[in-house]
Design a protein around this motif. Structure first.
Motif, short mmCIF file in Angstrom:
data_model
loop_
_atom_site.label_atom_id
_atom_site.label_comp_id
_atom_site.label_asym_id
_atom_site.label_seq_id
_atom_site.Cartn_x
_atom_site.Cartn_y
_atom_site.Cartn_z
N GLU A 31 34.95 26.63 47.67
CA GLU A 31 33.82 27.46 48.10
C GLU A 31 34.28 28.36 49.24
OE1 GLU A 31 30.22 29.14 47.86
OE2 GLU A 31 30.89 27.51 46.54
N ALA A 32 33.81 29.62 49.23
CA ALA A 32 34.19 30.63 50.23
C ALA A 32 35.70 30.89 50.21
CB ALA A 32 33.72 30.23 51.62
N PHE A 33 36.29 30.88 49.01
CA PHE A 33 37.72 31.14 48.87
C PHE A 33 38.03 32.60 49.17
CE2 PHE A 33 36.04 32.25 44.71
CZ PHE A 33 36.76 33.39 44.35
N SER A 34 39.31 32.88 49.41
CA SER A 34 39.76 34.24 49.72
C SER A 34 40.16 34.99 48.45
CB SER A 34 40.96 34.19 50.68
OG SER A 34 41.62 35.44 50.73
N ASN A 35 39.51 36.12 48.21
CA ASN A 35 39.91 36.96 47.07
C ASN A 35 41.34 37.44 47.20
OD1 ASN A 35 37.30 36.98 45.81
ND2 ASN A 35 36.62 38.47 47.32
N MET A 36 41.75 37.75 48.43
CA MET A 36 43.10 38.26 48.65
C MET A 36 44.15 37.23 48.28
SD MET A 36 45.01 40.79 49.62
CE MET A 36 44.06 41.90 50.67
N VAL A 37 43.94 35.99 48.72
CA VAL A 37 44.90 34.93 48.39
C VAL A 37 44.95 34.73 46.88
CG1 VAL A 37 45.41 32.48 48.60
CG2 VAL A 37 44.69 33.78 50.61
N LEU A 38 43.79 34.70 46.23
CA LEU A 38 43.76 34.53 44.78
C LEU A 38 44.53 35.64 44.08
CD1 LEU A 38 42.78 33.20 42.17
CD2 LEU A 38 40.64 34.49 42.40
N ALA A 39 44.30 36.90 44.50
CA ALA A 39 44.98 38.02 43.87
C ALA A 39 46.49 37.93 44.06
CB ALA A 39 44.46 39.34 44.45
N CYS A 40 46.93 37.58 45.26
CA CYS A 40 48.37 37.51 45.52
C CYS A 40 49.05 36.40 44.71
CB CYS A 40 48.62 37.32 47.01
SG CYS A 40 48.32 38.81 47.99
N LEU A 41 48.32 35.33 44.44
CA LEU A 41 48.89 34.24 43.65
C LEU A 41 48.84 34.51 42.16
CD1 LEU A 41 47.39 31.15 45.53
CD2 LEU A 41 49.80 31.81 45.46
N LEU A 42 47.76 35.13 41.70
CA LEU A 42 47.54 35.25 40.26
C LEU A 42 48.07 36.54 39.65
CD1 LEU A 42 46.32 34.17 37.66
CD2 LEU A 42 44.12 35.10 38.36
N GLU A 43 47.94 37.66 40.34
CA GLU A 43 48.29 38.94 39.72
C GLU A 43 49.75 39.06 39.30
OE1 GLU A 43 46.36 41.79 38.76
OE2 GLU A 43 45.01 40.08 38.79
N PRO A 44 50.73 38.55 40.07
CA PRO A 44 52.11 38.60 39.55
C PRO A 44 52.27 37.83 38.24
CG PRO A 44 52.10 38.19 41.92
CD PRO A 44 50.68 38.05 41.46
N LEU A 45 51.56 36.71 38.10
CA LEU A 45 51.62 35.96 36.84
C LEU A 45 50.97 36.73 35.71
CD1 LEU A 45 50.67 32.47 38.31
CD2 LEU A 45 52.94 33.17 37.49
N ARG A 46 49.89 37.45 36.04
CA ARG A 46 49.24 38.29 35.03
C ARG A 46 50.18 39.40 34.55
NH1 ARG A 46 48.18 43.60 34.76
NH2 ARG A 46 47.59 43.58 36.96
N VAL A 47 50.94 39.98 35.47
CA VAL A 47 51.90 41.02 35.10
C VAL A 47 52.97 40.45 34.17
CG1 VAL A 47 53.68 42.59 35.97
CG2 VAL A 47 51.52 42.39 37.18
N VAL A 48 53.46 39.25 34.48
CA VAL A 48 54.45 38.61 33.61
C VAL A 48 53.87 38.39 32.22
CG1 VAL A 48 55.82 36.52 33.26
CG2 VAL A 48 55.65 37.52 35.54
N ARG A 49 52.63 37.92 32.17
CA ARG A 49 51.97 37.69 30.87
C ARG A 49 51.81 38.99 30.11
NH1 ARG A 49 45.69 36.93 30.71
NH2 ARG A 49 46.02 39.15 31.11
N ASP A 50 51.27 40.01 30.77
CA ASP A 50 50.98 41.27 30.09
C ASP A 50 52.24 42.00 29.66
OD1 ASP A 50 48.37 40.69 30.50
OD2 ASP A 50 47.99 42.25 31.99
N SER A 51 53.35 41.74 30.35
CA SER A 51 54.61 42.39 29.96
C SER A 51 55.19 41.79 28.69
CB SER A 51 55.63 42.27 31.10
OG SER A 51 56.10 40.94 31.20
N GLY A 52 54.65 40.64 28.29
CA GLY A 52 55.16 39.98 27.09
C GLY A 52 56.42 39.19 27.33
#
Length: 310
Positions: free
Chosen positions: A12-33
Protein backbone atom coordinates in the motif's frame (compact mmCIF):
# COMPACT_ATOMS: atom_id res chain seq x y z
CA UNK A 1 14.06 -18.68 -26.12
CA UNK A 2 14.68 -18.39 -22.36
CA UNK A 3 11.76 -17.97 -19.98
CA UNK A 4 11.60 -15.66 -16.98
CA UNK A 5 8.81 -15.74 -14.41
CA UNK A 6 8.55 -12.58 -12.29
CA UNK A 7 6.41 -11.91 -9.21
CA UNK A 8 5.90 -8.26 -8.25
CA UNK A 9 4.74 -7.61 -4.70
CA UNK A 10 3.24 -4.14 -4.22
CA UNK A 11 2.64 -2.59 -0.81
CA UNK A 12 0.00 0.00 0.00
CA UNK A 13 1.24 3.52 -0.92
CA UNK A 14 3.95 1.98 -3.13
CA UNK A 15 6.21 4.14 -5.30
CA UNK A 16 5.34 4.33 -9.00
CA UNK A 17 8.92 5.35 -9.74
CA UNK A 18 10.41 2.29 -8.06
CA UNK A 19 7.93 0.02 -9.84
CA UNK A 20 8.75 1.57 -13.22
CA UNK A 21 12.51 1.28 -12.70
CA UNK A 22 12.18 -2.39 -11.77
CA UNK A 23 9.61 -3.45 -14.35
CA UNK A 24 10.16 -1.39 -17.49
CA UNK A 25 13.59 -2.85 -18.40
CA UNK A 26 12.02 -6.32 -18.20
CA UNK A 27 9.15 -5.13 -20.38
CA UNK A 28 11.67 -3.91 -22.98
CA UNK A 29 13.39 -7.32 -22.95
CA UNK A 30 10.00 -9.01 -23.44
CA UNK A 31 8.85 -6.68 -26.20
CA UNK A 32 12.14 -7.01 -28.06
CA UNK A 33 11.47 -10.72 -28.40
CA UNK A 34 14.82 -11.60 -26.84
CA UNK A 35 13.20 -13.47 -23.94
CA UNK A 36 9.81 -14.78 -22.94
CA UNK A 37 9.14 -12.76 -19.78
CA UNK A 38 5.97 -13.19 -17.74
CA UNK A 39 5.02 -11.29 -14.60
CA UNK A 40 2.20 -11.14 -12.08
CA UNK A 41 1.25 -8.24 -9.83
CA UNK A 42 0.61 -9.38 -6.25
CA UNK A 43 -0.38 -7.68 -3.00
CA UNK A 44 -0.08 -8.71 0.64
CA UNK A 45 -3.86 -8.84 1.13
CA UNK A 46 -4.62 -10.21 -2.37
CA UNK A 47 -6.70 -7.09 -2.92
CA UNK A 48 -6.19 -3.71 -4.60
CA UNK A 49 -3.55 -1.25 -3.42
CA UNK A 50 -3.12 2.45 -4.15
CA UNK A 51 0.23 4.03 -4.99
CA UNK A 52 1.61 7.04 -3.12
CA UNK A 53 0.35 9.19 -6.01
CA UNK A 54 -3.16 7.72 -5.94
CA UNK A 55 -3.02 5.12 -8.72
CA UNK A 56 -5.12 2.06 -7.84
CA UNK A 57 -3.80 -1.34 -8.90
CA UNK A 58 -5.57 -4.71 -8.79
CA UNK A 59 -3.49 -7.88 -8.29
CA UNK A 60 -3.34 -10.38 -11.15
CA UNK A 61 -3.78 -13.35 -8.84
CA UNK A 62 -3.55 -14.48 -5.23
CA UNK A 63 -0.15 -15.20 -3.71
CA UNK A 64 -1.16 -18.80 -2.97
CA UNK A 65 -1.45 -19.39 -6.74
CA UNK A 66 2.23 -18.60 -7.33
CA UNK A 67 4.23 -21.83 -7.45
CA UNK A 68 7.70 -20.57 -8.29
CA UNK A 69 9.38 -17.35 -9.41
CA UNK A 70 12.73 -16.74 -11.08
CA UNK A 71 12.67 -13.15 -9.85
CA UNK A 72 10.68 -11.47 -7.07
CA UNK A 73 10.43 -7.66 -7.11
CA UNK A 74 9.34 -6.09 -3.83
CA UNK A 75 8.06 -2.51 -4.02
CA UNK A 76 7.61 -1.13 -0.53
CA UNK A 77 5.25 1.63 0.51
CA UNK A 78 4.94 4.48 2.96
CA UNK A 79 3.24 2.22 5.54
CA UNK A 80 6.20 -0.16 5.89
CA UNK A 81 6.37 0.03 9.70
CA UNK A 82 2.72 -0.90 10.10
CA UNK A 83 3.04 -3.72 7.54
CA UNK A 84 5.89 -5.23 9.53
CA UNK A 85 3.51 -5.65 12.51
CA UNK A 86 0.86 -7.55 10.55
CA UNK A 87 1.49 -11.21 11.22
CA UNK A 88 -1.32 -12.36 8.93
CA UNK A 89 0.14 -10.51 5.98
CA UNK A 90 3.68 -11.65 6.76
CA UNK A 91 2.56 -15.29 6.84
CA UNK A 92 0.75 -14.82 3.54
CA UNK A 93 3.72 -13.41 1.64
CA UNK A 94 6.43 -15.69 3.08
CA UNK A 95 6.02 -18.50 0.46
CA UNK A 96 6.70 -15.97 -2.29
CA UNK A 97 10.37 -15.75 -1.30
CA UNK A 98 11.22 -19.44 -1.38
CA UNK A 99 12.75 -19.29 -4.86
CA UNK A 100 14.45 -16.95 -7.26
CA UNK A 101 16.41 -13.74 -6.93
CA UNK A 102 14.66 -11.23 -4.65
CA UNK A 103 15.14 -7.49 -5.27
CA UNK A 104 13.89 -5.13 -2.58
CA UNK A 105 14.11 -1.38 -3.16
CA UNK A 106 13.64 1.75 -1.01
CA UNK A 107 11.50 0.69 2.00
CA UNK A 108 11.07 -2.91 0.79
CA UNK A 109 14.12 -4.27 2.69
CA UNK A 110 12.16 -3.46 5.87
CA UNK A 111 9.57 -6.09 4.90
CA UNK A 112 12.27 -8.62 4.00
CA UNK A 113 14.04 -8.03 7.30
CA UNK A 114 10.74 -8.38 9.21
CA UNK A 115 10.42 -11.86 7.73
CA UNK A 116 13.93 -12.77 8.92
CA UNK A 117 15.14 -13.17 5.35
CA UNK A 118 18.04 -10.75 5.83
CA UNK A 119 19.35 -12.14 9.12
CA UNK A 120 23.10 -12.62 8.85
CA UNK A 121 23.16 -10.85 5.49
CA UNK A 122 24.41 -7.53 4.22
CA UNK A 123 21.60 -5.21 3.12
CA UNK A 124 20.93 -1.58 2.41
CA UNK A 125 17.85 0.60 2.56
CA UNK A 126 16.84 4.19 1.76
CA UNK A 127 19.31 6.53 3.48
CA UNK A 128 16.57 8.26 5.50
CA UNK A 129 15.82 5.07 7.41
CA UNK A 130 19.31 3.54 7.63
CA UNK A 131 19.86 4.29 11.32
CA UNK A 132 16.37 3.15 12.34
CA UNK A 133 16.71 0.03 10.18
CA UNK A 134 20.01 -0.89 11.86
CA UNK A 135 18.55 -0.36 15.35
CA UNK A 136 15.43 -2.41 14.56
CA UNK A 137 17.07 -5.38 12.85
CA UNK A 138 20.20 -6.20 14.82
CA UNK A 139 20.76 -9.41 12.88
CA UNK A 140 21.24 -7.56 9.59
CA UNK A 141 24.60 -6.14 8.56
CA UNK A 142 23.43 -2.73 7.36
CA UNK A 143 25.43 -1.06 4.59
CA UNK A 144 25.50 2.45 3.17
CA UNK A 145 26.34 1.14 -0.29
CA UNK A 146 24.16 2.02 -3.27
CA UNK A 147 23.05 -1.60 -3.37
CA UNK A 148 23.94 -4.92 -1.84
CA UNK A 149 23.86 -8.47 -3.18
CA UNK A 150 23.97 -11.24 -0.62
CA UNK A 151 23.28 -14.57 -2.25
CA UNK A 152 19.85 -14.25 -3.89
CA UNK A 153 18.69 -11.26 -1.82
CA UNK A 154 19.48 -7.95 -3.50
CA UNK A 155 18.61 -4.66 -1.79
CA UNK A 156 18.90 -1.00 -2.63
CA UNK A 157 17.71 2.35 -1.33
CA UNK A 158 16.20 4.22 -4.27
CA UNK A 159 14.54 4.04 -7.66
CA UNK A 160 17.80 4.83 -9.44
CA UNK A 161 19.62 1.94 -7.80
CA UNK A 162 16.62 -0.31 -8.41
CA UNK A 163 17.22 0.35 -12.10
CA UNK A 164 20.89 -0.56 -11.67
CA UNK A 165 19.98 -3.83 -9.99
CA UNK A 166 17.41 -4.99 -12.51
CA UNK A 167 19.77 -4.15 -15.40
CA UNK A 168 22.46 -6.17 -13.64
CA UNK A 169 20.02 -9.07 -13.31
CA UNK A 170 19.18 -8.83 -17.02
CA UNK A 171 22.87 -8.75 -17.92
CA UNK A 172 23.65 -11.86 -15.89
CA UNK A 173 20.58 -13.72 -17.14
CA UNK A 174 20.51 -12.71 -20.82
CA UNK A 175 23.89 -11.12 -21.54
CA UNK A 176 25.33 -7.59 -21.58
CA UNK A 177 24.03 -6.73 -25.05
CA UNK A 178 20.42 -7.31 -23.96
CA UNK A 179 20.96 -5.25 -20.78
CA UNK A 180 22.58 -2.48 -22.83
CA UNK A 181 19.51 -2.29 -25.05
CA UNK A 182 17.11 -2.44 -22.08
CA UNK A 183 18.77 0.63 -20.58
CA UNK A 184 18.04 2.77 -23.64
CA UNK A 185 14.68 4.14 -22.47
CA UNK A 186 16.10 5.39 -19.17
CA UNK A 187 19.51 6.85 -19.92
CA UNK A 188 20.27 9.90 -22.00
CA UNK A 189 22.64 10.37 -24.89
CA UNK A 190 22.80 13.05 -27.56
CA UNK A 191 22.43 10.65 -30.47
CA UNK A 192 19.26 8.83 -31.43
CA UNK A 193 18.85 5.10 -31.12
CA UNK A 194 17.34 2.66 -33.59
CA UNK A 195 13.75 3.44 -32.67
CA UNK A 196 14.08 7.14 -31.96
CA UNK A 197 14.72 6.64 -28.24
CA UNK A 198 17.98 7.73 -26.59
CA UNK A 199 20.89 5.39 -26.88
CA UNK A 200 22.02 3.66 -23.71
CA UNK A 201 24.81 5.51 -21.95
CA UNK A 202 26.13 3.42 -19.10
CA UNK A 203 29.24 5.45 -18.34
CA UNK A 204 30.15 3.36 -15.32
CA UNK A 205 30.19 0.10 -17.23
CA UNK A 206 30.80 0.80 -20.92
CA UNK A 207 33.86 2.49 -22.40
CA UNK A 208 33.65 5.67 -24.39
CA UNK A 209 34.91 3.83 -27.47
CA UNK A 210 32.06 1.31 -27.35
CA UNK A 211 29.44 3.99 -26.79
CA UNK A 212 30.79 6.02 -29.71
CA UNK A 213 30.75 2.97 -31.98
CA UNK A 214 27.24 1.93 -30.95
CA UNK A 215 26.07 5.46 -31.78
CA UNK A 216 27.82 5.23 -35.15
CA UNK A 217 26.24 1.86 -35.83
CA UNK A 218 22.78 3.27 -35.08
CA UNK A 219 23.40 6.07 -37.58
CA UNK A 220 24.50 3.70 -40.36
CA UNK A 221 21.95 0.88 -40.21
CA UNK A 222 20.95 1.37 -43.84
CA UNK A 223 24.53 0.94 -45.05
CA UNK A 224 26.34 -1.14 -42.40
CA UNK A 225 30.09 -0.64 -42.19
CA UNK A 226 32.60 -3.45 -42.44
CA UNK A 227 34.66 -4.43 -39.41
CA UNK A 228 37.72 -2.66 -40.84
CA UNK A 229 35.76 0.58 -41.18
CA UNK A 230 34.43 0.30 -37.62
CA UNK A 231 37.97 -0.30 -36.38
CA UNK A 232 39.10 2.84 -38.23
CA UNK A 233 36.34 4.89 -36.59
CA UNK A 234 37.43 3.56 -33.20
CA UNK A 235 41.12 4.10 -34.00
CA UNK A 236 42.03 0.55 -33.05
CA UNK A 237 42.83 -2.72 -34.73
CA UNK A 238 40.10 -5.14 -35.78
CA UNK A 239 41.32 -7.63 -33.20
CA UNK A 240 41.23 -5.03 -30.41
CA UNK A 241 37.78 -3.89 -31.48
CA UNK A 242 36.42 -7.43 -31.36
CA UNK A 243 38.02 -8.02 -27.97
CA UNK A 244 36.51 -4.83 -26.48
CA UNK A 245 33.02 -5.65 -27.77
CA UNK A 246 33.13 -9.20 -26.45
CA UNK A 247 34.37 -8.01 -23.07
CA UNK A 248 31.80 -5.22 -22.64
CA UNK A 249 28.77 -6.46 -24.60
CA UNK A 250 29.38 -10.19 -24.76
CA UNK A 251 29.08 -10.35 -28.55
CA UNK A 252 31.17 -9.49 -31.61
CA UNK A 253 30.82 -6.06 -33.30
CA UNK A 254 29.14 -7.70 -36.29
CA UNK A 255 26.63 -9.51 -34.11
CA UNK A 256 25.75 -6.37 -32.18
CA UNK A 257 25.39 -4.46 -35.44
CA UNK A 258 22.91 -7.09 -36.61
CA UNK A 259 21.01 -6.88 -33.30
CA UNK A 260 20.54 -3.13 -33.86
CA UNK A 261 19.43 -3.65 -37.46
CA UNK A 262 16.94 -6.35 -36.50
CA UNK A 263 15.59 -4.20 -33.66
CA UNK A 264 15.01 -1.41 -36.17
CA UNK A 265 13.31 -3.86 -38.54
CA UNK A 266 11.05 -5.03 -35.71
CA UNK A 267 10.11 -1.43 -34.89
CA UNK A 268 9.33 -0.61 -38.53
CA UNK A 269 7.30 -3.79 -38.95
CA UNK A 270 5.23 -3.02 -35.85
CA UNK A 271 4.70 0.70 -36.33
CA UNK A 272 4.77 1.53 -40.05
CA UNK A 273 3.11 0.39 -43.27
CA UNK A 274 6.40 -0.12 -45.07
CA UNK A 275 6.68 -3.31 -47.09
CA UNK A 276 9.09 -6.04 -46.04
CA UNK A 277 11.27 -5.07 -49.00
CA UNK A 278 11.42 -1.43 -47.87
CA UNK A 279 12.18 -2.45 -44.30
CA UNK A 280 15.00 -4.68 -45.50
CA UNK A 281 16.61 -1.79 -47.42
CA UNK A 282 16.30 0.60 -44.48
CA UNK A 283 17.96 -1.90 -42.19
CA UNK A 284 20.90 -2.80 -44.41
CA UNK A 285 19.71 -6.15 -45.76
CA UNK A 286 20.32 -6.86 -49.42
CA UNK A 287 16.96 -8.55 -49.88
CA UNK A 288 13.69 -9.21 -48.10
CA UNK A 289 14.56 -12.91 -47.93
CA UNK A 290 17.80 -12.08 -46.12
CA UNK A 291 15.87 -10.04 -43.57
CA UNK A 292 13.25 -12.76 -43.13
CA UNK A 293 15.87 -15.43 -42.46
CA UNK A 294 17.90 -13.31 -40.03
CA UNK A 295 14.76 -12.11 -38.25
CA UNK A 296 13.42 -15.62 -37.75
CA UNK A 297 16.78 -16.94 -36.52
CA UNK A 298 17.01 -14.16 -33.92
CA UNK A 299 13.38 -13.74 -32.77
CA UNK A 300 11.98 -17.16 -33.59
CA UNK A 301 9.00 -15.60 -35.39
CA UNK A 302 8.41 -13.97 -38.76
CA UNK A 303 8.71 -10.26 -39.51
CA UNK A 304 5.04 -10.27 -40.46
CA UNK A 305 4.02 -11.45 -37.00
CA UNK A 306 5.09 -8.05 -35.61
CA UNK A 307 2.66 -6.22 -37.88
CA UNK A 308 0.25 -3.95 -35.95
CA UNK A 309 -0.79 -1.61 -38.75
CA UNK A 310 -2.72 -2.89 -41.73
Amino acid sequence: MPDLTVSILLSEAFSNMVLACLLEPLRVVRDSGQADVHWAILTGDNGPVTSSSGIRVEPDRAIRDIEKSDLVLVVGGDNFRAEAQRRDMLRRVTPLFRSGVVIGAASAPWLLASLGLLDGRRATVHWQMTEEFAETFLGVEVSNARFERDDRFWTCGSAATALDLVLLFIEERFGPAVAYDASAMFLHADTKAVSGAPLPHLNSRKSEAVERLVSHMAETLETPLKLADLAHVANMSERSLSRVFRRELGVSPGRYYQILRLARARDLAANTRLSIEEIALRCGFGSSSGLRKAFFRFYGVSVRSFRRLN
